[in-house]
Design an enzyme around this catalytic site. Structure first.
Site, PDB file in Angstrom:
ATOM      1  N   GLY A 176       0.831  -1.208   0.000  1.00  0.00           N
ATOM      2  CA  GLY A 176       0.000   0.000   0.000  1.00  0.00           C
ATOM      3  C   GLY A 176       0.860   1.250   0.000  1.00  0.00           C
ATOM      4  O   GLY A 176       2.098   1.176   0.024  1.00  0.00           O
ATOM      5  N   LEU A 209      -8.867  -6.201   5.260  1.00  0.00           N
ATOM      6  CA  LEU A 209      -8.468  -6.204   3.844  1.00  0.00           C
ATOM      7  C   LEU A 209      -6.967  -6.411   3.675  1.00  0.00           C
ATOM      8  O   LEU A 209      -6.474  -6.491   2.544  1.00  0.00           O
ATOM      9  CB  LEU A 209      -8.877  -4.879   3.177  1.00  0.00           C
ATOM     10  CG  LEU A 209     -10.286  -4.818   2.592  1.00  0.00           C
ATOM     11  CD1 LEU A 209     -11.346  -4.942   3.667  1.00  0.00           C
ATOM     12  CD2 LEU A 209     -10.498  -3.517   1.822  1.00  0.00           C
ATOM     13  N   TYR A 265      -1.185 -17.489  -1.894  1.00  0.00           N
ATOM     14  CA  TYR A 265      -2.342 -16.578  -1.807  1.00  0.00           C
ATOM     15  C   TYR A 265      -3.630 -17.397  -1.652  1.00  0.00           C
ATOM     16  O   TYR A 265      -4.416 -17.165  -0.727  1.00  0.00           O
ATOM     17  CB  TYR A 265      -2.389 -15.735  -3.074  1.00  0.00           C
ATOM     18  CG  TYR A 265      -3.470 -14.672  -3.112  1.00  0.00           C
ATOM     19  CD1 TYR A 265      -3.441 -13.581  -2.248  1.00  0.00           C
ATOM     20  CD2 TYR A 265      -4.498 -14.736  -4.060  1.00  0.00           C
ATOM     21  CE1 TYR A 265      -4.412 -12.584  -2.315  1.00  0.00           C
ATOM     22  CE2 TYR A 265      -5.467 -13.741  -4.136  1.00  0.00           C
ATOM     23  CZ  TYR A 265      -5.423 -12.670  -3.268  1.00  0.00           C
ATOM     24  OH  TYR A 265      -6.382 -11.680  -3.339  1.00  0.00           O
ATOM     25  N   TYR A 318     -14.405 -18.643  13.986  1.00  0.00           N
ATOM     26  CA  TYR A 318     -14.646 -17.580  14.979  1.00  0.00           C
ATOM     27  C   TYR A 318     -16.129 -17.241  15.054  1.00  0.00           C
ATOM     28  O   TYR A 318     -16.622 -16.819  16.089  1.00  0.00           O
ATOM     29  CB  TYR A 318     -13.816 -16.321  14.657  1.00  0.00           C
ATOM     30  CG  TYR A 318     -12.502 -16.327  15.410  1.00  0.00           C
ATOM     31  CD1 TYR A 318     -11.452 -17.160  15.022  1.00  0.00           C
ATOM     32  CD2 TYR A 318     -12.319 -15.551  16.552  1.00  0.00           C
ATOM     33  CE1 TYR A 318     -10.265 -17.199  15.721  1.00  0.00           C
ATOM     34  CE2 TYR A 318     -11.125 -15.584  17.263  1.00  0.00           C
ATOM     35  CZ  TYR A 318     -10.108 -16.404  16.846  1.00  0.00           C
ATOM     36  OH  TYR A 318      -8.935 -16.449  17.564  1.00  0.00           O
TER      37      TYR A 318
END
Ligand code: NAD
Ligand code: UDP
Length: 317
Positions: A37, A77, A149, A163
């Site tokens: 990012g 994200l 990935y 969860y």
């Protein structure tokens, strides 16, 4: 109004999501380790008192006293997303999908917050069913280069469901199909950014393989709308979000040439290993459950992306 944590906030989708959440009146804590990012994506928020940014690797538990504090919702994200980047950051990608995602889930559990995880169409691998519905379990090579990935994302889906089932966290899973728009990193190797930058520089467009493989391209604003609607729903199982109009990569190259008016040639380069041959979302579930469907077609979305990529091409980014 909610206090919301967004991991991966400095990325392409994360920064657009932050903008949308602030526009909706929420306050946002953005966390990012800046591995793929870019703080430029958040620069316009520097003076917004409802936004706080923390540079942090979510694979490390937050240090005592400086966790994001009580939050009502977590959007997770954080993860490299472009194939060249997750191949470069192979172990980091596995770690953020597993350890990082669990740290984010723990925050949601601690504060009783809702949780939405950004999963991916890559969970379907080289799909044997077409288009892909959420019920399809996928066809993934667990040891190929892309597995760092794909399997991180599949593990993360299992973790999120656990969860929810074992700890009662109110979770959501979105399987995102190829999304593009301004702030997509101009050199992170994804097809739309590569083609736009090449076209704007007058360089050949690099089509991998024969260009007959397909993808379905969703404009970022459409995707963010779907994500916000999913977060407000009570759906716990995965939901596909993407544009169901399918293009071959050659057609995509052609569309970029038309959008830019470029006279670049098309050249062919080797197809990366395990590159999926087709990809198209069945969005019946999103349509029915969320009343959502994309509004912006590829031609319009490319036109809306041009200014950003032109400014990057102009400065030689
Ligand atoms: P991006 O690379 O622009 O954004 C990802 C962000 O996560 C980056 O800012 C990066 O620095 C950050 N990050 C990575 N590891 C981190 C860590 N350990 N701690 C904190 N921050 C970390 O990619 P994107 O396209 O914005 O993707 C965002 C999410 O959406 C990813 O999870 C991706 O897998 C998913 N997704 C995106 C697409 C797409 O087409 N854009 C498709 C499917 C899934
Ligand atoms: N691709 C291409 N040329 C490029 C970049 C990508 O032909 O310069 C192809 C790639 O091989 C794949 C498709 O475009 O078939 C989408 O690639 P991207 O990396 O954007 O996303 P993926 O869907 O593979 O994760």
């Amino acid at each position: 109004m909610m206090r919301i944590l967004v991991t991966g906030a400095a990325g392409f989708l994360g920064s657009h999501l932050v903008d949308r959440l602030l526009a909706d009146g929420h306050s946002v804590v953005g966390v990012d380790n800046l591995s793929t990012g870019n703080l430029e994506n958040l620069a316009h928020l520097e003076r917004d008192s409802r936004f706080r940014f923390e540079e942090w690797d979510i694979c490390r538990p937050f240090p005592a006293g400086s966790d994001p504090g009580p939050v009502d919702f977590v959007f997770n994200l954080a993860s490299p997303a472009s194939p060249p980047e997750y191949l470069r950051l192979a172990i980091e990608t596995l770690r953020v999908g597993s350890i990082g995602t669990e740290n984010a889930l723990k925050i949601a559990e601690q504060y009783g917050a809702g949780f939405l995880h950004a999963s991916t169409s890559e969970c379907y691998g080289e799909p044997l069913e077409h288009p892909q519905t959420e019920n399809y379990w996928g066809n993934v090579n667990p040891v190929g280069p892309r597995s760092v990935y794909d399997e991180a994302k599949r593990y993360a889906e299992a973790l999120v469901m656990a969860y929810n089932r074992s700890r009662g966290v109110k979770t959501h899973l979105v399987r995102i199909f190829n999304t593009y728009g301004p702030r997509l990193h101009p050199s992170d190797g994804r097809v739309i950014s590569n083609f736009l930058m090449q076209a704007l520089r007058g360089e050949p467009l690099t089509v991998y393989g024969g260009g007959t493989q397909t993808r379905s391209f969703c404009y970022v604003d459409d995707l963010i709308e779907g994500i916000v609607r999913l977060a407000a729903s009570s759906e716990r199982l995965p939901v596909n979000l993407g544009n169901p109009v399918e293009f071959t990569i050659l057609e995509c190259a052609q569309a970029v040439l038309e959008a830019t008016g470029s006279r670049s040639e098309i050249c062919f380069e080797p197809l990366p290993e395990d590159d999926p041959s087709r990809r198209c979302p069945d969005i019946t579930k999103a349509r029915t459950l969320l009343g959502w469907e994309p509004r912006i077609n590829l031609k319009e979305g490319l036109a809306m992306s041009l200014e950003f990529f032109r400014s990057k091409a102009a400065v030689g980014a």
